[in-house]
Write an enzyme that holds these catalytic residues in place. Structure first.
Site, PDB file in Angstrom:
ATOM      1  CG  ASN A 179       8.453  -1.862   0.571  1.00 55.69           C
ATOM      2  OD1 ASN A 179       7.827  -2.004   1.620  1.00 55.69           O
ATOM      3  ND2 ASN A 179       9.064  -0.726   0.246  1.00 55.69           N
ATOM      4  CG  HIS A 182       5.060  -2.377  10.196  1.00 55.98           C
ATOM      5  ND1 HIS A 182       6.384  -2.742  10.291  1.00 55.98           N
ATOM      6  CD2 HIS A 182       5.021  -1.340   9.311  1.00 55.98           C
ATOM      7  CE1 HIS A 182       7.111  -1.942   9.516  1.00 55.98           C
ATOM      8  NE2 HIS A 182       6.300  -1.087   8.909  1.00 55.98           N
ATOM      9  NE  ARG A 206       6.457   4.254  10.185  1.00 59.13           N
ATOM     10  CZ  ARG A 206       5.391   4.358   9.375  1.00 59.13           C
ATOM     11  NH1 ARG A 206       5.133   3.396   8.511  1.00 59.13           N
ATOM     12  NH2 ARG A 206       4.601   5.402   9.428  1.00 59.13           N
ATOM     13  NE  ARG A 216       9.382   6.179   8.880  1.00 65.22           N
ATOM     14  CZ  ARG A 216       8.534   5.970   7.863  1.00 65.22           C
ATOM     15  NH1 ARG A 216       8.841   5.068   6.923  1.00 65.22           N
ATOM     16  NH2 ARG A 216       7.417   6.649   7.782  1.00 65.22           N
ATOM     17  CB  SER A 244      12.136   4.701   5.311  1.00 64.13           C
ATOM     18  OG  SER A 244      11.163   3.802   5.843  1.00 64.13           O
ATOM     19  NE  ARG A 267       0.403  13.383  -1.732  1.00 62.38           N
ATOM     20  CZ  ARG A 267      -0.320  12.913  -2.758  1.00 62.38           C
ATOM     21  NH1 ARG A 267       0.010  11.780  -3.326  1.00 62.38           N
ATOM     22  NH2 ARG A 267      -1.364  13.581  -3.183  1.00 62.38           N
ATOM     23  CD  GLU A 296      10.674  -7.547   5.812  1.00 62.95           C
ATOM     24  OE1 GLU A 296      11.031  -8.654   6.294  1.00 62.95           O
ATOM     25  OE2 GLU A 296      10.141  -6.651   6.487  1.00 62.95           O
ATOM     26  CB  ALA A 338       1.395   0.125   6.440  1.00 66.23           C
ATOM     27  CG  HIS A 398      11.004  -2.270   5.003  1.00 64.87           C
ATOM     28  ND1 HIS A 398       9.663  -2.196   4.708  1.00 64.87           N
ATOM     29  CD2 HIS A 398      11.195  -3.479   5.581  1.00 64.87           C
ATOM     30  CE1 HIS A 398       9.075  -3.300   5.106  1.00 64.87           C
ATOM     31  NE2 HIS A 398       9.982  -4.100   5.633  1.00 64.87           N
ATOM     32  CG  ASP A 456      -0.515 -17.261   7.788  1.00 64.04           C
ATOM     33  OD1 ASP A 456       0.511 -17.451   8.466  1.00 64.04           O
ATOM     34  OD2 ASP A 456      -1.652 -17.140   8.291  1.00 64.04           O
ATOM     35  N   PRO A 476       0.794  -1.228   0.000  1.00 59.56           N
ATOM     36  CG  PRO A 476      -0.153  -1.158   2.105  1.00 59.56           C
ATOM     37  CD  PRO A 476       0.508  -2.092   1.145  1.00 59.56           C
ATOM     38  CG  ASN A 477      -0.353   4.416   1.124  1.00 61.77           C
ATOM     39  OD1 ASN A 477      -1.274   4.941   0.514  1.00 61.77           O
ATOM     40  ND2 ASN A 477      -0.492   3.936   2.347  1.00 61.77           N
ATOM     41  CE1 TYR A 497       8.817   5.334   2.955  1.00 62.16           C
ATOM     42  CE2 TYR A 497       7.318   7.187   2.702  1.00 62.16           C
ATOM     43  CZ  TYR A 497       7.733   6.065   3.396  1.00 62.16           C
ATOM     44  OH  TYR A 497       7.077   5.670   4.528  1.00 62.16           O
TER      45      TYR A 497
END
Ligand code: CA2
Length: 148
Positions: free
Chosen positions: A75, A81, A112, A108, A103, A18, A99, A78, A101, A88, A10-11, A23
């Site tokens: 990635n 977390h 997170r 943070r 940032s 932004r 995996e 959110a 990330h 699963d 997401p995002n 990022y």
């Protein structure tokens, strides 16, 4: 040639539009195109997928098993977390995953600092910016095609 899947949660479709300080300024489409070229140079075929919806991410991971995908770069945003469902799904398909990330999640908020995915990941790359996706690709290439 191995099939590799890049999954963004997401995002992450907002990359480049932004919060460049956090990022980076590259768009997701730019990251995906660069990674596809780099994967091809290493002899792999990279498919890219992004969704803001947890169930769609689960569906895509299950599809990867049917497609014979050899490795996943993820990635989960959110959902990293929060999502036992994504953990699963990754464990159910049994495909090694790296995996990423962008940032440094450890610099943070405390929420997170925990990932449902890290314990079973083949590797975790955190806080290196968008280049982290390339580092993951190199790591999985080394695993799939060990030198010597
Ligand atoms: O650092 C990462 O890559 C994260 O996975 C990014 C997630 C965050 O929830 C994780 O804790 C760490 C958030 C992705 C939001 O992406 C944006 C991109 C550009 C502008 C705004 C949000």
């Amino acid at each position: 040639m191995s099939q590799v899947l890049l999954v963004n949660g997401p995002n992450l479709n907002l990359l480049g539009s932004r919060e460049p300080g956090l990022y980076g300024s590259q768009t997701l489409a730019g990251i995906e195109a660069g990674l596809q070229a780099e994967a091809a140079g290493l002899g792999h075929q990279l498919a890219c997928y992004q969704s803001n919806h947890e169930g769609e991410l689960v569906d895509r991971i299950q599809q990867a098993a049917r497609d014979g995908v050899a490795a996943i770069i993820i990635n989960a945003g959110a959902y990293t977390h929060t999502s036992v469902a994504l953990r699963d799904a990754l464990l159910a398909v049994g495909i090694p995953y790296w995996e990423v990330h962008i940032s440094n999640v450890y610099a943070r908020e405390a929420f997170r600092h925990h990932s449902h995915l890290s314990e079973k990941a083949a590797g975790v790359i955190v806080g290196c910016g968008p280049i982290g996706y390339r580092l993951a690709l190199l790591a999985l290439h080394d695993r799939l095609c060990p030198p010597g």
